[in-house]
Structure formats: C-alpha cells, structure tokens
Design an enzyme around this catalytic site. Structure first.
Site, short mmCIF file in Angstrom:
data_model
loop_
_atom_site.label_atom_id
_atom_site.label_comp_id
_atom_site.label_asym_id
_atom_site.label_seq_id
_atom_site.Cartn_x
_atom_site.Cartn_y
_atom_site.Cartn_z
N HIS A 113 5.53 2.95 5.24
CA HIS A 113 5.52 1.54 5.65
C HIS A 113 5.76 0.71 4.40
O HIS A 113 4.87 0.57 3.55
CB HIS A 113 4.15 1.25 6.30
CG HIS A 113 3.94 -0.16 6.71
ND1 HIS A 113 2.71 -0.64 7.11
CD2 HIS A 113 4.79 -1.23 6.82
CE1 HIS A 113 2.81 -1.92 7.42
NE2 HIS A 113 4.05 -2.30 7.26
N ASP A 132 1.18 3.43 2.93
CA ASP A 132 1.37 1.98 2.78
C ASP A 132 1.86 1.65 1.38
O ASP A 132 1.12 1.83 0.40
CB ASP A 132 0.05 1.25 3.06
CG ASP A 132 -0.30 1.27 4.53
OD1 ASP A 132 0.54 0.84 5.34
OD2 ASP A 132 -1.40 1.74 4.87
N PHE A 156 -3.94 -5.41 3.02
CA PHE A 156 -5.22 -4.75 2.70
C PHE A 156 -5.70 -3.94 3.90
O PHE A 156 -5.44 -4.32 5.04
CB PHE A 156 -6.28 -5.80 2.36
CG PHE A 156 -5.90 -6.65 1.18
CD1 PHE A 156 -6.13 -6.20 -0.12
CD2 PHE A 156 -5.28 -7.88 1.37
CE1 PHE A 156 -5.75 -6.98 -1.21
CE2 PHE A 156 -4.90 -8.66 0.29
CZ PHE A 156 -5.13 -8.21 -1.01
N SER A 190 -9.45 2.67 7.74
CA SER A 190 -10.91 2.65 7.61
C SER A 190 -11.61 3.45 8.70
O SER A 190 -12.58 4.16 8.42
CB SER A 190 -11.41 1.20 7.68
OG SER A 190 -10.70 0.38 6.80
N ASP A 211 -0.91 -1.39 13.73
CA ASP A 211 -1.45 -1.11 12.39
C ASP A 211 -2.33 -2.28 11.96
O ASP A 211 -1.85 -3.41 11.84
CB ASP A 211 -0.25 -0.94 11.43
CG ASP A 211 -0.66 -0.56 10.02
OD1 ASP A 211 -1.86 -0.35 9.77
OD2 ASP A 211 0.26 -0.46 9.18
N MET A 221 2.25 -5.53 13.64
CA MET A 221 1.10 -5.64 12.74
C MET A 221 -0.02 -6.38 13.47
O MET A 221 0.18 -7.47 13.99
CB MET A 221 1.46 -6.39 11.46
CG MET A 221 2.37 -5.62 10.51
SD MET A 221 1.72 -4.01 9.98
CE MET A 221 0.18 -4.48 9.19
N HIS A 237 0.47 8.18 7.39
CA HIS A 237 1.00 6.83 7.16
C HIS A 237 0.76 6.44 5.69
O HIS A 237 -0.38 6.50 5.21
CB HIS A 237 0.29 5.87 8.10
CG HIS A 237 0.78 4.46 8.08
ND1 HIS A 237 1.87 4.03 8.81
CD2 HIS A 237 0.32 3.37 7.43
CE1 HIS A 237 2.05 2.74 8.61
NE2 HIS A 237 1.13 2.30 7.77
#
Ligand code: DX5
Ligand code: ZN
Length: 231
Positions: free
Chosen positions: A67, A36, A144, A200, A177, A138, A34
C-alpha cells in the site's frame, strides 16, 4: 466460512521480531501480508521501503500487498515489484495519470489497486474500474495505525460495492483499511468488503497475533457477506 480475506498490516507488528510475527499470522490463516509504505509527504509518517519488502519476501509465501502512501508513486513501483510485491495499491490522490499507472503495474506482472481517502468519492474511480484488481476504501485518514474507524465509511463501502457491480467490476476486490476490528468487521463484511486489513486488532491483541487473527476470522465467519448483492 466466507470468501473474505484477512490481510494483517505489519505496521503494528514488532519489527525486531518481524519474521516471527509474520509466521504467527501465516499459521493462523492470514491470506495476504499488507505492507504500509509512507513517505512523510503524502502522509505525515515515514515507514518502510523496498528493502523491507524484500526481507519480508524471504520469510513468507503469502501474497505481499503493498500500500503506497507516497507522492509520485510512479517513481517507485518498479522497485517494489522487483522486491517481491505481488499487489501494488496507489492512492487516487497521488496519480494524475491513474490509468497509465495501473497499466504499468499490470505490465510488471503485479495486481493493480487504487486507494481512496475518506474525503475522496467512490465515483472518482468509475473510469478505471476495468483496469482495477482491487479498490481500497480507507476507513481512517492514512498515516498511522491504531486510529478510530470513521463511521460513515460503512455506507461508502456499500456505495463502492454497488458501483463495482453496476460497472462490470464485480470481481474487483473491495478492501478496507483502518480501525478494522471485531466490532467493525460485521458491518464491513455485510456492506461487501472482500479483504480486511487489520494492524492493531491482530498484532496488538493482548493474547498475541495468532489470537487476534483467530478472533477476526470468527467475526467474519459469523457474518453473511455482501448483503447488498441480495437487496
Ligand atoms: C493506515 C494504514 C493501515 C494501518 C491500519 O494509514 O494504511 O494499514 O496499518 O492499522 P489499524 O488496523 O491499527 O487501524
Ligand atoms: Zn494500509
């Protein structure tokens, strides 16, 4: 093991060691990578563009799931697909002509997806379900990594799964996500999520990305998927 897929978000990876980080999650069983993309306008942060997608393309055979958190994404889609994106997800909030945008992604040979922010209702996508390959709910406000999961998101995933089933979109991937970890994974899988994005929880795991991915795989394997299908 269920059919639920894991898509590590490289936003949380060490960009100085990106090829190694990607190799680690690929070996540990990641399904997609993925990426971002943030423009500093639609979201406050700025991240990467097609140059990085092209570099990632050279070091993995996994599908690249891009994305786009950018204003006017239509201006950029060709370049991302040209750089190697297999899947392109745009935000509903950025596309006044969403049907046209999805059609354009399909014509380029990529899989079209639409993301919705936490404040955007799932029914806003009802007219485009036949043109979707993926719906991204989302579970944080985009911008972030490392943010806290918004608890009301689980019920929203359930509503999205129901809407897809009712409107002929049972095969549409339902992606989540933001704040996905071993704690939030079970309820998301039960609610019907089919693709989990995690940054993370994988790349910032204290024992490394391999272990982070393995822990998420275990959490998925321990959970009966798509409970709403059986209600
Ligand atoms: C947030 C991004 C996410 C982010 C997830 O705007 O779309 O993909 O990297 O990061 P975590 O898993 O740390 O919440
Ligand atoms: Zn993302």
């Amino acid at each position: 093991m269920t059919g639920v897929k894991l898509a590590p978000s490289i936003l949380a990876a060490d960009f100085a060691r990106l090829a190694d980080e990607i190799a680690a999650v690929e070996e540990a069983g990641a399904h997609w990578i993925h990426v971002d993309v943030m423009d500093g306008h639609f979201v406050p942060n700025i991240t990467v563009g097609p140059v990085v997608v092209e570099a990632v393309r050279r070091v993995t055979a996994l599908p690249l799931d891009v994305h786009l958190m950018v204003e006017k994404p239509d201006r950029h889609i060709d370049r991302f697909v040209g750089a190697g994106a297999d899947r392109v997800t745009v935000h509903q909030e950025t596309c006044p002509h969403l049907h046209r945008t999805l059609d354009h992604i399909s014509r380029l040979g990529a899989s079209p997806g639409v993301a919705i922010n936490p404040s955007t209702p799932v029914h806003s996508l009802v007219e485009v379900i036949p043109y979707l390959d993926l719906l991204l709910v989302m579970t944080v406000n985009p911008g972030f990594g490392g943010q806290a999961f918004i608890p009301t998101s689980t019920a929203k995933v359930l509503r999205a799964r129901d809407l897809l089933r009712e409107r002929g979109g049972a095969s549409v991937e339902l992606q989540v996500d933001g704040g996905v970890d071993v704690g939030t994974t079970p309820s998301l899988v039960e609610a019907g999520a089919s693709v989990l994005v995690a940054g993370s929880a994988i790349f910032r795991h204290p024992e490394g990305a391999r272990e982070g991915l393995r822990a998420l795989r275990e959490a998925v394997a321990a959970t009966p998927p798509g409970a709403p299908l059986n209600r």
